[in-house]
Scaffold this active site. Structure first.
Site, PDB file in Angstrom:
ATOM      1  N   GLY A  12       0.785  -1.247   0.000  1.00 48.52           N
ATOM      2  CA  GLY A  12       0.000   0.000   0.000  1.00 48.52           C
ATOM      3  C   GLY A  12       0.807   1.281   0.000  1.00 48.52           C
ATOM      4  O   GLY A  12       0.297   2.321   0.408  1.00 48.52           O
ATOM      5  N   ASN A  14       1.641   3.052  -2.579  1.00 46.20           N
ATOM      6  CA  ASN A  14       0.993   4.011  -3.495  1.00 46.20           C
ATOM      7  C   ASN A  14      -0.255   4.613  -2.861  1.00 46.20           C
ATOM      8  O   ASN A  14      -0.540   5.794  -3.050  1.00 46.20           O
ATOM      9  CB  ASN A  14       0.666   3.342  -4.833  1.00 46.20           C
ATOM     10  CG  ASN A  14       1.866   3.339  -5.762  1.00 46.20           C
ATOM     11  OD1 ASN A  14       2.270   4.381  -6.262  1.00 46.20           O
ATOM     12  ND2 ASN A  14       2.456   2.165  -5.963  1.00 46.20           N
ATOM     13  N   LEU A  86      -3.838  -6.843  -7.615  1.00 46.07           N
ATOM     14  CA  LEU A  86      -3.295  -7.925  -8.442  1.00 46.07           C
ATOM     15  C   LEU A  86      -4.327  -8.766  -9.191  1.00 46.07           C
ATOM     16  O   LEU A  86      -3.961  -9.651  -9.944  1.00 46.07           O
ATOM     17  CB  LEU A  86      -2.426  -8.855  -7.575  1.00 46.07           C
ATOM     18  CG  LEU A  86      -1.192  -8.190  -6.965  1.00 46.07           C
ATOM     19  CD1 LEU A  86      -0.411  -9.172  -6.114  1.00 46.07           C
ATOM     20  CD2 LEU A  86      -0.298  -7.593  -8.046  1.00 46.07           C
ATOM     21  N   LYS A  87      -5.612  -8.496  -8.979  1.00 53.55           N
ATOM     22  CA  LYS A  87      -6.633  -9.323  -9.651  1.00 53.55           C
ATOM     23  C   LYS A  87      -7.145  -8.633 -10.917  1.00 53.55           C
ATOM     24  O   LYS A  87      -7.185  -7.401 -10.962  1.00 53.55           O
ATOM     25  CB  LYS A  87      -7.834  -9.534  -8.714  1.00 53.55           C
ATOM     26  CG  LYS A  87      -7.468 -10.094  -7.360  1.00 53.55           C
ATOM     27  CD  LYS A  87      -7.508 -11.589  -7.399  1.00 53.55           C
ATOM     28  CE  LYS A  87      -7.186 -12.139  -6.019  1.00 53.55           C
ATOM     29  NZ  LYS A  87      -6.741 -13.482  -5.994  1.00 53.55           N
ATOM     30  N   LEU A  88      -7.573  -9.469 -11.874  1.00 53.87           N
ATOM     31  CA  LEU A  88      -8.203  -8.914 -13.064  1.00 53.87           C
ATOM     32  C   LEU A  88      -9.622  -8.488 -12.681  1.00 53.87           C
ATOM     33  O   LEU A  88     -10.360  -9.244 -12.051  1.00 53.87           O
ATOM     34  CB  LEU A  88      -8.249  -9.977 -14.166  1.00 53.87           C
ATOM     35  CG  LEU A  88      -8.649  -9.501 -15.561  1.00 53.87           C
ATOM     36  CD1 LEU A  88      -7.610  -8.523 -16.134  1.00 53.87           C
ATOM     37  CD2 LEU A  88      -8.811 -10.683 -16.510  1.00 53.87           C
ATOM     38  N   ASN A 103      -4.881   2.330 -13.560  1.00 51.00           N
ATOM     39  CA  ASN A 103      -3.914   1.462 -12.877  1.00 51.00           C
ATOM     40  C   ASN A 103      -2.526   2.077 -12.990  1.00 51.00           C
ATOM     41  O   ASN A 103      -2.211   2.725 -13.988  1.00 51.00           O
ATOM     42  CB  ASN A 103      -3.922   0.080 -13.549  1.00 51.00           C
ATOM     43  CG  ASN A 103      -2.935  -0.882 -12.916  1.00 51.00           C
ATOM     44  OD1 ASN A 103      -2.888  -1.031 -11.688  1.00 51.00           O
ATOM     45  ND2 ASN A 103      -2.116  -1.540 -13.729  1.00 51.00           N
ATOM     46  N   HIS A 105       1.394   1.068 -13.322  1.00 47.74           N
ATOM     47  CA  HIS A 105       2.241  -0.082 -13.668  1.00 47.74           C
ATOM     48  C   HIS A 105       3.706   0.347 -13.575  1.00 47.74           C
ATOM     49  O   HIS A 105       4.080   1.406 -14.090  1.00 47.74           O
ATOM     50  CB  HIS A 105       1.911  -0.553 -15.090  1.00 47.74           C
ATOM     51  CG  HIS A 105       2.673  -1.783 -15.479  1.00 47.74           C
ATOM     52  ND1 HIS A 105       2.325  -3.039 -15.013  1.00 47.74           N
ATOM     53  CD2 HIS A 105       3.786  -1.950 -16.238  1.00 47.74           C
ATOM     54  CE1 HIS A 105       3.179  -3.930 -15.492  1.00 47.74           C
ATOM     55  NE2 HIS A 105       4.079  -3.293 -16.226  1.00 47.74           N
TER      56      HIS A 105
HETATM   57  C1  GRF Z   1       3.760  -1.035  -7.346  1.00 45.98           C
HETATM   58  O1  GRF Z   1       5.029  -1.137  -7.923  1.00 45.98           O
HETATM   59  C2  GRF Z   1       2.694  -0.955  -8.425  1.00 45.98           C
HETATM   60  O2  GRF Z   1       3.099  -0.281  -9.569  1.00 45.98           O
HETATM   61  C3  GRF Z   1       2.514  -2.395  -8.771  1.00 45.98           C
HETATM   62  O3  GRF Z   1       2.623  -3.091  -7.541  1.00 45.98           O
HETATM   63  C4  GRF Z   1       3.391  -2.320  -6.633  1.00 45.98           C
HETATM   64  C5  GRF Z   1       2.512  -2.089  -5.452  1.00 45.98           C
HETATM   65  O4  GRF Z   1       3.160  -1.417  -4.429  1.00 45.98           O
HETATM   66  N1  GRF Z   1       1.296  -2.599  -9.517  1.00 45.98           N
HETATM   67  P1  GRF Z   1       2.353  -0.802  -3.227  1.00 45.98           P
HETATM   68  O5  GRF Z   1       1.383  -1.867  -2.702  1.00 45.98           O
HETATM   69  O6  GRF Z   1       1.625   0.413  -3.720  1.00 45.98           O
HETATM   70  O7  GRF Z   1       3.396  -0.476  -2.205  1.00 45.98           O
END
Ligand code: GRF
Length: 202
Positions: A12, A14, A86-88, A103, A105
């Site tokens: 978490g 982000n 992580l899920k579609l 999203n 990436h």
């Molecule tokens: C990040 O690198 C994001 O781009 C990717 O998974 C990671 C998640 O990190 N999809 P966090 O859970 O936000 O620390």
């Protein structure tokens, strides 16, 4: 106030960055977890943000996507942000929120994306390729992993990186800046789609 919901599956960081930069422009009205024991969900609870856990193979008591869609709409959520989710997302849900799900990436799409390309897998592939530049992509979500229209990107110089972990560290710093910035642009109504491309209004 522009209302957003953030979907998480992991630590978490982000979500924390988006919360930290929460401005007069946007507010996080809900955090949705694919599981109930992850850093993102704990952070939301600690900060008094309403949390919903999705139904899944290991969590039968969770909320369904159909019910979640209703709740988000009732709460006036205008943008859904996948931040390490992580899920579609099921196609019905994607259709209900067309061009309203984004999203982040940790690479420069359309390279180094797709099914299985998450977390350290992305950075290992980038490292093995000997690419000197990686970066961050924020894109719309459609029915395929990492394939929606690109909204914004930022490059990261990795020419001196010694390991995938080091690339991950460098890229993450940029994720934490770019994602809140893109959300602010949505809140300002600056993101437009024209002739199949995404533009930023001046
Ligand atoms: C990040 O690198 C994001 O781009 C990717 O998974 C990671 C998640 O990190 N999809 P966090 O859970 O936000 O620390």
């Amino acid at each position: 106030m522009y209302k957003i919901a953030v979907f998480v599956s992991g630590r978490g960081s982000n979500l924390r960055a988006v919360h930290h930069f929460e401005s007069k422009k946007y507010t996080i009205t809900a955090v949705i977890g694919s599981k109930n024991d992850c850093g993102g969900v704990s952070f939301a609870k600690e900060n008094g943000i309403p949390v919903y856990i999705l139904q899944g193979s290991s969590f039968k008591d969770g909320i369904s996507y159909a019910n979640l869609a209703e709740i988000l709409k009732q709460n006036g959520v205008e943008l859904i942000v996948l931040a390490g989710f992580l899920k579609l997302i099921p196609s019905d849900f994607v259709s209900e929120f067309e061009n309203k799900i984004i999203n982040v990436h940790p690479a420069l799409l359309p390279s180094f994306g797709g099914n299985g390309m998450y977390g350290i897998n992305v950075h290992s592939a980038v490292f093995k390729s000997s690419a000197h530049v990686s970066g961050v992509t924020v894109h719309f979500v459609n029915n395929e992993y990492d394939m929606g229209l690109i909204i914004d990107q930022e490059c990261v110089d990795i020419s001196n990186a010694q390991s995938p972990e080091q690339i991950a560290e460098l890229v993450l710093k940029t994720e934490h800046k770019l994602l809140p910035n893109v959300i602010n642009n949505f809140a300002d109504d600056k993101i437009i789609i024209k002739s199949g491309r995404v533009y930023l209004k001046d």
